[in-house]
Design a protein around this motif. Structure first.
Motif, PDB file in Angstrom:
ATOM      1  N   ASN A 267      34.054  37.613  42.084  1.00  0.00           N
ATOM      2  CA  ASN A 267      33.297  38.716  42.683  1.00  0.00           C
ATOM      3  C   ASN A 267      32.789  38.341  44.071  1.00  0.00           C
ATOM      4  OD1 ASN A 267      33.730  40.363  40.514  1.00  0.00           O
ATOM      5  ND2 ASN A 267      31.804  39.832  39.496  1.00  0.00           N
ATOM      6  N   ASN A 268      32.374  37.093  44.244  1.00  0.00           N
ATOM      7  CA  ASN A 268      31.895  36.656  45.562  1.00  0.00           C
ATOM      8  C   ASN A 268      33.034  36.584  46.579  1.00  0.00           C
ATOM      9  OD1 ASN A 268      29.139  36.488  45.092  1.00  0.00           O
ATOM     10  ND2 ASN A 268      29.304  34.432  44.197  1.00  0.00           N
ATOM     11  N   VAL A 269      34.204  36.156  46.128  1.00  0.00           N
ATOM     12  CA  VAL A 269      35.370  36.111  47.030  1.00  0.00           C
ATOM     13  C   VAL A 269      35.676  37.537  47.493  1.00  0.00           C
ATOM     14  CG1 VAL A 269      37.849  35.618  47.157  1.00  0.00           C
ATOM     15  CG2 VAL A 269      36.310  33.981  46.048  1.00  0.00           C
ATOM     16  N   ALA A 270      35.654  38.483  46.535  1.00  0.00           N
ATOM     17  CA  ALA A 270      35.964  39.883  46.856  1.00  0.00           C
ATOM     18  C   ALA A 270      34.894  40.494  47.762  1.00  0.00           C
ATOM     19  CB  ALA A 270      36.098  40.687  45.567  1.00  0.00           C
ATOM     20  N   LEU A 271      33.644  40.145  47.501  1.00  0.00           N
ATOM     21  CA  LEU A 271      32.527  40.695  48.289  1.00  0.00           C
ATOM     22  C   LEU A 271      32.709  40.419  49.789  1.00  0.00           C
ATOM     23  CD1 LEU A 271      29.693  42.058  47.991  1.00  0.00           C
ATOM     24  CD2 LEU A 271      28.714  39.767  47.814  1.00  0.00           C
ATOM     25  N   ASN A 272      33.354  39.307  50.096  1.00  0.00           N
ATOM     26  CA  ASN A 272      33.571  38.938  51.500  1.00  0.00           C
ATOM     27  C   ASN A 272      34.975  39.313  51.984  1.00  0.00           C
ATOM     28  OD1 ASN A 272      31.030  37.304  52.336  1.00  0.00           O
ATOM     29  ND2 ASN A 272      31.524  36.566  50.288  1.00  0.00           N
ATOM     30  N   SER A 273      35.646  40.157  51.200  1.00  0.00           N
ATOM     31  CA  SER A 273      37.020  40.608  51.518  1.00  0.00           C
ATOM     32  C   SER A 273      37.957  39.423  51.752  1.00  0.00           C
ATOM     33  CB  SER A 273      37.017  41.514  52.754  1.00  0.00           C
ATOM     34  OG  SER A 273      36.059  42.520  52.598  1.00  0.00           O
ATOM     35  N   LEU A 274      37.785  38.380  50.953  1.00  0.00           N
ATOM     36  CA  LEU A 274      38.643  37.199  51.088  1.00  0.00           C
ATOM     37  C   LEU A 274      39.656  37.112  49.947  1.00  0.00           C
ATOM     38  CD1 LEU A 274      35.816  34.733  52.216  1.00  0.00           C
ATOM     39  CD2 LEU A 274      37.730  35.497  53.631  1.00  0.00           C
ATOM     40  N   ASP A 275      39.745  38.182  49.158  1.00  0.00           N
ATOM     41  CA  ASP A 275      40.690  38.203  48.031  1.00  0.00           C
ATOM     42  C   ASP A 275      42.059  38.668  48.530  1.00  0.00           C
ATOM     43  OD1 ASP A 275      39.472  40.623  48.589  1.00  0.00           O
ATOM     44  OD2 ASP A 275      39.542  41.361  46.534  1.00  0.00           O
ATOM     45  N   ASP A 276      42.645  37.828  49.379  1.00  0.00           N
ATOM     46  CA  ASP A 276      43.901  38.201  50.043  1.00  0.00           C
ATOM     47  C   ASP A 276      45.080  37.377  49.541  1.00  0.00           C
ATOM     48  OD1 ASP A 276      43.183  35.736  51.006  1.00  0.00           O
ATOM     49  OD2 ASP A 276      42.669  36.440  53.015  1.00  0.00           O
ATOM     50  N   GLY A 277      44.929  36.821  48.313  1.00  0.00           N
ATOM     51  CA  GLY A 277      46.045  36.088  47.713  1.00  0.00           C
ATOM     52  C   GLY A 277      45.955  34.573  47.864  1.00  0.00           C
ATOM     53  N   ARG A 278      45.034  34.085  48.671  1.00  0.00           N
ATOM     54  CA  ARG A 278      44.927  32.627  48.848  1.00  0.00           C
ATOM     55  C   ARG A 278      44.077  31.974  47.755  1.00  0.00           C
ATOM     56  NH1 ARG A 278      42.038  31.702  53.998  1.00  0.00           N
ATOM     57  NH2 ARG A 278      41.273  33.813  53.660  1.00  0.00           N
ATOM     58  N   HIS A 279      43.273  32.784  47.057  1.00  0.00           N
ATOM     59  CA  HIS A 279      42.332  32.231  46.072  1.00  0.00           C
ATOM     60  C   HIS A 279      42.825  32.416  44.640  1.00  0.00           C
ATOM     61  CE1 HIS A 279      38.582  32.452  43.511  1.00  0.00           C
ATOM     62  NE2 HIS A 279      38.442  31.276  44.084  1.00  0.00           N
ATOM     63  N   LYS A 280      42.638  31.363  43.822  1.00  0.00           N
ATOM     64  CA  LYS A 280      42.991  31.470  42.403  1.00  0.00           C
ATOM     65  C   LYS A 280      41.920  30.791  41.556  1.00  0.00           C
ATOM     66  CE  LYS A 280      46.325  29.242  39.873  1.00  0.00           C
ATOM     67  NZ  LYS A 280      47.622  28.580  39.786  1.00  0.00           N
ATOM     68  N   SER A 281      41.608  31.395  40.398  1.00  0.00           N
ATOM     69  CA  SER A 281      40.655  30.785  39.463  1.00  0.00           C
ATOM     70  C   SER A 281      41.402  30.022  38.391  1.00  0.00           C
ATOM     71  CB  SER A 281      39.815  31.868  38.791  1.00  0.00           C
ATOM     72  OG  SER A 281      38.957  32.454  39.725  1.00  0.00           O
ATOM     73  N   ILE A 282      40.862  28.876  38.012  1.00  0.00           N
ATOM     74  CA  ILE A 282      41.484  28.070  36.960  1.00  0.00           C
ATOM     75  C   ILE A 282      40.418  27.742  35.917  1.00  0.00           C
ATOM     76  CG2 ILE A 282      42.587  25.853  36.412  1.00  0.00           C
ATOM     77  CD1 ILE A 282      43.592  25.842  39.355  1.00  0.00           C
ATOM     78  N   GLN A 283      40.657  28.164  34.672  1.00  0.00           N
ATOM     79  CA  GLN A 283      39.707  27.809  33.612  1.00  0.00           C
ATOM     80  C   GLN A 283      40.191  26.527  32.952  1.00  0.00           C
ATOM     81  OE1 GLN A 283      38.996  30.771  30.598  1.00  0.00           O
ATOM     82  NE2 GLN A 283      37.260  29.620  29.761  1.00  0.00           N
TER      83      GLN A 283
END
Ligand code: SAH
Length: 399
Positions: A267-283
């Motif tokens: 949500n924080n990545v998206a809030l800054n409009s940085l969800d452009d494919g470079r970010h991935k979450s790993i559980q």
């Protein structure tokens, strides 16, 4: 303030109080004159009656008294007000109070601001307080009145979140609640750091909702991230990830064992409009993931929760730090950087540095220390209370 009892210290135990240390352990008490209750304001003397100061009493706890006044320092009416004003003035001098780019800062850092057992963080006009000592709980309403006076119209709300921090919160039937305002605060639960925006869930999130103490270290990571591949372990709010993405990292992985934490981060990545494919979450578990590292990361962040919450857990904590640092050093690519942290109070700077060095020896690689990191200036350390220095970190370059 009414003094309900007189607490006399054993002869050999007066020295640290004379050196302005704010904690009196129960074993230091020779006798108690009176029957003080939980949170009472007491006078502290030596066995001959010489006044050593005043403080708040907590029965049945290892820290029996938290000192608020030393020696003959007068206990004036509303003594907390001037201290709050001084804490506010310091943040103003540091450039935080009227700063549109950074709206998250710590207003009260316990002993470091003369308020033993009290933490207050500021998020864009909302103060979130966590009371750790019953004495501070006794004056909570007066503190809120002072905030209103100091901040004026800039204060949107005060959230008192002490249910998990007050030692006997259950017996005292303490609930978390808004001590001032709420509507305008709830409408927008975000705050900024160097222009980057973060959701701050002070009601459900950990601590006061955000780890403000890493602000300058996140900024440093950003400064070094352009064109790099970054792994942010124990990522929670993804604060480090957001700074890396903003700075132009080519790939950023946020790793946490908790699915809920990863959602907060995304949500924080998206809030800054940085969800452009470079970010991935790993559980995943951080140690397991580092052991079998396949990606050739340029930068790895290790920011685990406090492994040692008290002295007894120190040995195990050191083993924990050694394990993750060893795995990261062993597997990071040549020329890579590791941002490694500890926020355990029981593990001091020297022990942490030695532990990281031991990890480097075990990993068998060449390691240089580029930066020694710590908590920022809005988390001041009282010179007479070194325990207040809890966050330490290193930036390592591994060749
Ligand atoms: N770096 C974060 C704060 C870390 S809080 C920030 O800047 O906001 C600690 C986080 O570590 C929590 O979110 C918790 O879920 C996670 N965690 C705890 N044990 C873990 C483990 N073994 N592996 C991965 N994550 C873990």
């Amino acid at each position: 303030m009414e003094v309900t009892a007189n607490i006399a210290l054993k002869p050999k135990k007066t020295r640290s109080i004379q050196r302005f240390h704010r904690w009196i352990f129960s074993g230091a008490i020779a006798f108690i004159d009176g029957e003080p209750e939980n949170g009472d304001f007491v006078k502290v003397t030596d066995t001959k009656g010489k006044v050593l100061g005043h403080g708040f009493f907590t029965p049945d706890a290892s820290i029996a008294v938290r000192m608020t006044h030393f020696g003959k320092e007068k206990v004036v009416d509303r003594w907390w007000h001037e201290r709050l004003q001084r804490a506010y003035n310091l943040r103003n001098d540091l450039g935080f109070v009227a700063n549109a780019e950074t709206t998250a800062y710590r207003l009260i850092h316990g002993e470091g601001d003369g308020f033993p057992g009290l933490i207050i963080d500021h998020y864009d006009g909302v103060l979130v307080m966590q009371v750790h000592a019953p004495g501070m709980w006794m004056i909570k309403d007066e503190l809120v009145a002072s905030f209103v006076e100091i901040y004026g119209d800039n204060l949107k709300a005060v959230y008192n979140k002490s249910r998990d921090t007050l030692p006997n919160a259950e017996a005292m039937q303490v609930e978390n609640y808004y001590a001032h305002g709420s509507d305008s605060a709830l409408a927008k639960m975000t705050a900024k750091e160097y222009g980057l925006e973060f959701n701050i869930d002070w009601e459900k999130g950990q601590k006061t909702g955000f780890f403000i103490d890493q602000r300058e270290n996140r900024k440093l990571l950003g400064d070094l991230s352009k064109g790099k591949k970054v792994l942010n372990t124990f990522s929670y709010t993804a604060g480090f990830s957001v700074f890396a993405l903003q700075a132009g990292a080519t790939l950023v992985h946020s790793l946490d064992s908790s699915a809920r934490a990863l959602e907060v981060g995304e949500n924080n990545v998206a809030l800054n409009s940085l969800d452009d494919g470079r970010h991935k979450s790993i559980q995943a578990d951080a140690v397991q993931y580092l052991k079998q590292l396949e990606e050739d990361y340029d930068i790895i962040v290790l920011d685990p929760p406090a492994f040692a919450k008290h002295q007894r857990a120190r040995h195990r904590a050191v083993q924990g730090y050694k394990r993750i640092n060893m795995q990261a050093i062993k597997h990071i690519k040549s020329g890579g950087l590791i941002f490694t942290f500890s926020c355990s109070q029981a593990v001091d700077k020297e022990l942490f540095n030695n532990t990281v060095i031991a990890s480097a020896i075990e990993a068998g690689r060449k390691v240089r220390i580029l930066h020694q990191l710590h908590q920022p200036a809005d988390h001041p350390v009282n010179a007479f209370h070194p325990e207040g220095e809890y966050l330490k970190g290193l930036v390592l370059r591994v060749d």
